[in-house]
Design an enzyme around this catalytic site. Structure first.
Site, PDB file in Angstrom:
ATOM      1  N   SER A 135      52.425  58.065  49.061  1.00 52.76           N
ATOM      2  CA  SER A 135      52.612  58.303  47.917  1.00 52.76           C
ATOM      3  C   SER A 135      52.285  56.859  47.085  1.00 52.76           C
ATOM      4  O   SER A 135      52.843  55.844  47.651  1.00 52.76           O
ATOM      5  CB  SER A 135      54.136  58.555  47.461  1.00 52.76           C
ATOM      6  OG  SER A 135      54.436  58.578  46.289  1.00 52.76           O
ATOM      7  N   LYS A 161      49.057  61.018  47.578  1.00 55.57           N
ATOM      8  CA  LYS A 161      49.680  61.436  46.312  1.00 55.57           C
ATOM      9  C   LYS A 161      49.584  60.312  45.331  1.00 55.57           C
ATOM     10  O   LYS A 161      50.108  59.084  45.556  1.00 55.57           O
ATOM     11  CB  LYS A 161      51.192  61.771  46.628  1.00 55.57           C
ATOM     12  CG  LYS A 161      52.279  61.752  45.402  1.00 55.57           C
ATOM     13  CD  LYS A 161      53.342  62.630  46.072  1.00 55.57           C
ATOM     14  CE  LYS A 161      54.589  62.037  45.551  1.00 55.57           C
ATOM     15  NZ  LYS A 161      55.754  62.532  45.888  1.00 55.57           N
ATOM     16  N   LYS A 163      51.162  58.920  41.496  1.00 59.22           N
ATOM     17  CA  LYS A 163      51.957  59.190  40.340  1.00 59.22           C
ATOM     18  C   LYS A 163      51.166  58.960  38.840  1.00 59.22           C
ATOM     19  O   LYS A 163      50.257  58.184  38.717  1.00 59.22           O
ATOM     20  CB  LYS A 163      52.973  57.860  40.321  1.00 59.22           C
ATOM     21  CG  LYS A 163      53.895  57.829  41.524  1.00 59.22           C
ATOM     22  CD  LYS A 163      54.921  59.182  41.616  1.00 59.22           C
ATOM     23  CE  LYS A 163      55.875  58.798  42.683  1.00 59.22           C
ATOM     24  NZ  LYS A 163      56.858  60.142  42.832  1.00 59.22           N
ATOM     25  N   ASP A 189      52.065  63.413  41.243  1.00 61.00           N
ATOM     26  CA  ASP A 189      53.364  63.808  40.917  1.00 61.00           C
ATOM     27  C   ASP A 189      53.684  63.129  39.499  1.00 61.00           C
ATOM     28  O   ASP A 189      53.640  61.805  39.275  1.00 61.00           O
ATOM     29  CB  ASP A 189      54.302  62.952  42.090  1.00 61.00           C
ATOM     30  CG  ASP A 189      55.701  63.074  42.048  1.00 61.00           C
ATOM     31  OD1 ASP A 189      56.090  63.949  41.061  1.00 61.00           O
ATOM     32  OD2 ASP A 189      56.510  62.787  42.669  1.00 61.00           O
ATOM     33  N   GLU A 214      52.986  67.784  41.185  1.00 59.29           N
ATOM     34  CA  GLU A 214      54.542  67.977  41.429  1.00 59.29           C
ATOM     35  C   GLU A 214      55.259  67.646  40.333  1.00 59.29           C
ATOM     36  O   GLU A 214      54.881  66.609  39.446  1.00 59.29           O
ATOM     37  CB  GLU A 214      54.788  66.767  42.568  1.00 59.29           C
ATOM     38  CG  GLU A 214      56.289  66.820  43.059  1.00 59.29           C
ATOM     39  CD  GLU A 214      56.248  65.502  44.283  1.00 59.29           C
ATOM     40  OE1 GLU A 214      55.331  65.256  44.828  1.00 59.29           O
ATOM     41  OE2 GLU A 214      57.460  65.312  44.606  1.00 59.29           O
ATOM     42  N   ASP A 239      60.181  69.192  42.719  1.00 52.63           N
ATOM     43  CA  ASP A 239      60.916  68.280  43.570  1.00 52.63           C
ATOM     44  C   ASP A 239      62.370  68.224  42.891  1.00 52.63           C
ATOM     45  O   ASP A 239      63.301  68.976  43.212  1.00 52.63           O
ATOM     46  CB  ASP A 239      60.163  67.262  43.316  1.00 52.63           C
ATOM     47  CG  ASP A 239      60.855  65.930  43.996  1.00 52.63           C
ATOM     48  OD1 ASP A 239      62.381  65.975  44.491  1.00 52.63           O
ATOM     49  OD2 ASP A 239      60.362  64.600  44.009  1.00 52.63           O
ATOM     50  N   LYS A 263      63.567  67.512  50.002  1.00 54.57           N
ATOM     51  CA  LYS A 263      64.222  66.063  50.306  1.00 54.57           C
ATOM     52  C   LYS A 263      65.464  66.189  50.741  1.00 54.57           C
ATOM     53  O   LYS A 263      66.434  66.961  50.066  1.00 54.57           O
ATOM     54  CB  LYS A 263      64.093  65.261  49.162  1.00 54.57           C
ATOM     55  CG  LYS A 263      62.683  64.546  48.735  1.00 54.57           C
ATOM     56  CD  LYS A 263      62.926  63.804  47.621  1.00 54.57           C
ATOM     57  CE  LYS A 263      61.425  63.193  46.990  1.00 54.57           C
ATOM     58  NZ  LYS A 263      61.448  62.568  45.664  1.00 54.57           N
ATOM     59  N   GLY A 291      59.735  61.811  50.087  1.00 50.06           N
ATOM     60  CA  GLY A 291      60.615  60.677  50.238  1.00 50.06           C
ATOM     61  C   GLY A 291      61.093  59.977  49.429  1.00 50.06           C
ATOM     62  O   GLY A 291      60.710  60.297  48.263  1.00 50.06           O
TER      63      GLY A 291
HETATM   64  O1  LIG Z   1      57.039  57.194  50.031  1.00 53.55           O
HETATM   65  C1  LIG Z   1      57.930  57.820  49.625  1.00 53.55           C
HETATM   66  O2  LIG Z   1      58.807  57.738  50.200  1.00 53.55           O
HETATM   67  C2  LIG Z   1      57.789  58.925  48.283  1.00 53.55           C
HETATM   68  C3  LIG Z   1      57.868  58.016  47.114  1.00 53.55           C
HETATM   69  C4  LIG Z   1      58.163  59.019  46.068  1.00 53.55           C
HETATM   70  O3  LIG Z   1      57.150  59.500  45.588  1.00 53.55           O
HETATM   71  C5  LIG Z   1      59.395  58.917  45.527  1.00 53.55           C
HETATM   72  C6  LIG Z   1      60.153  57.804  45.334  1.00 53.55           C
HETATM   73  C7  LIG Z   1      61.261  57.518  44.751  1.00 53.55           C
HETATM   74  C8  LIG Z   1      61.867  58.419  44.013  1.00 53.55           C
HETATM   75  C9  LIG Z   1      61.019  59.761  43.913  1.00 53.55           C
HETATM   76  C10 LIG Z   1      59.892  60.017  44.691  1.00 53.55           C
HETATM   77  C11 LIG Z   1      59.211  61.434  44.311  1.00 53.55           C
HETATM   78  O4  LIG Z   1      58.680  61.688  45.127  1.00 53.55           O
HETATM   79  O5  LIG Z   1      59.290  61.741  43.225  1.00 53.55           O
HETATM   80 MG   LIG Z   2      58.424  63.699  43.355  1.00 47.15          MG
END
Ligand SMILES: O=C(O)CCC(=O)c1ccccc1C(=O)O
Ligand SMILES: [Mg+2]
Length: 380
Positions: A135, A161, A163, A189, A214, A239, A263, A291
């Site tokens: 991510s 992925k 953001k 995401d 996402e 999510d 999660k 994650g």
């Molecule tokens: O590498 C990771 O742990 C995922 C990181 C990540 O996308 C995330 C991290 C913190 C809070 C929300 C998210 C998410 O998936 O939306």
């Molecule tokens: Mg997410």
């Protein structure tokens, strides 16, 4: 099994580089480590609640409060014959899923260790190795993003992925496709940064053939997501909106998504994660393991759950060195081949705590014993 002692340790660890999403920026991470003692074994887990209530309503602070006041007394007072019992014991306490999950996951680790089996096996996992992705946060420029994306493509991660947020969406996605092509397994995401009014912009993303988008809309919505999914060719993955099996059922029935990110923390533990996994499998909805910037203990729990068969899309569980200079477990979580992590065969999560690293970053520590219940808290 009877839990004899519960230990909580809080650490504050710096991330290698800041992680930026549509909801905030993180430079360090607060992590609560739980150790449960029974029958000479210790079960461990790591909390995923962030320091601020911007992803969900929980924080590391609310987590301690709910654990100390409500959840730990329940664990110490009840005989547990199977980890599935824990979610039932906690079920009259509303939400606070991350607080429930960290204790419940530690019970699962403890149970697997007592029974001399791996957590993956105890959960009914079938994969011996899992494909993993990475991510990538919001970067300060398109150029910088392309450098970071190029780095992780080179490392061989099986899902990239990125953001997105209003003002940082079509342009970065287009730039990645132009530079690296359409073979890169790419997704976006949004962390709830859009509304249905942005539908034209979200439809524009369809042309970039993302594996999914996402959580584009509100954290508590499944109605507008259903309306959006009907208009998009790209699959929506939920999510933030999914906290339980019931949430998953309703979202799937409504057509709010075609994929679910599971999660463990968000859904209240491994038993709930497994139930959602099984339900999604029965509805032909693929899932993947999300994650929360976990350190090694959380990664290990994620690897175990991701070994279940319907985790058919690479998750966000990258190697420890993606976020950390040093990890709280030995060995560190690594890939055995590019984009592939081996599911440990050892007892429980298959990793042990690195006490030295934990000491280095420790900020508070409390322990609860069965007999005195909450009577003898010992702070550092
Ligand atoms: O590498 C990771 O742990 C995922 C990181 C990540 O996308 C995330 C991290 C913190 C809070 C929300 C998210 C998410 O998936 O939306
Ligand atoms: Mg997410």
């Amino acid at each position: 099994m009877k839990i004899e002692r519960v230990e909580l340790q809080e650490i504050l660890m710096p991330l290698k580089s800041p992680f930026v999403t549509s909801f905030g920026r993180q430079e360090k991470k607060v992590i609560t480590i739980v150790r449960l003692h029974s029958e000479g074994k210790v079960g461990i887990a790591e909390s995923v609640a962030l320091a601020f209530p911007f992803y969900n309503e929980e924080t590391n602070g609310t987590l301690w409060n709910i654990m100390e006041e409500f959840l730990i007394p329940i664990l110490l007072e009840n005989e547990i014959s199977h980890p599935d019992d824990v979610s039932s014991l906690f079920s009259h306490i509303r939400r606070n899923n991350m607080a429930k999950a960290v204790l419940e996951s530690a019970v699962w680790d403890l149970y697997s260790r007592i029974n001399n089996q791996s957590l993956s096996r105890a959960l009914g996992g079938s994969y011996k190795e899992i494909d993993v992705g990475v991510s990538i946060g919001i970067e300060r420029s398109i150029e910088q993003l392309l450098t970071v994306v190029g780095h992780f493509i080179n490392e061989g991660y099986k899902k990239i992925k990125v953001k997105i947020k209003p003002g940082w969406d079509v342009e970065p996605i287009k730039a990645i496709r132009e530079k690296y092509g359409y073979d890169v397994p790419l997704m976006a995401d949004a962390n709830s940064a859009y509304t249905l009014q942005d539908i034209d912009l979200l439809k524009e993303l369809d042309q970039y053939k993302l594996i999914m988008i996402e959580q584009p809309l509100a954290h508590d919505d499944i109605i507008d997501h259903a309306k959006l999914q009907a208009q998009l060719s790209t699959s929506i993955c939920l999510d933030e909106s999914i906290h339980s099996l019931e949430d998953a059922r309703k979202a799937i029935e409504l057509g709010s998504c075609k994929i679910i990110n599971i999660k463990v923390g968000r859904v209240g533990g491994l038993t709930a994660a497994k139930q959602i996994h099984d339900y999604c499998a029965s509805k032909n909805i693929p899932v993947w393991c999300g994650g929360m910037l976990e350190a090694g203990v959380g990664r290990a729990h994620n690897i175990a759950i991701a070994s279940l068969h319907n985790f058919s899309i690479p998750g966000d569980t990258s190697a420890s060195n993606r976020y950390w200079n040093e990890d709280i477990v030995v060995p560190e979580v690594t890939t055995i081949r590019p984009g592939v992590i081996e599911v440990p065969k050892g007892d429980g999560i298959g990793f042990e705590l690195n006490e030295q690293v934990i000491r280095k970053y420790l900020t508070r520590e409390v322990s609860f014993g069965a007999k005195s219940k909450l009577g003898e808290e010992e702070a550092v």
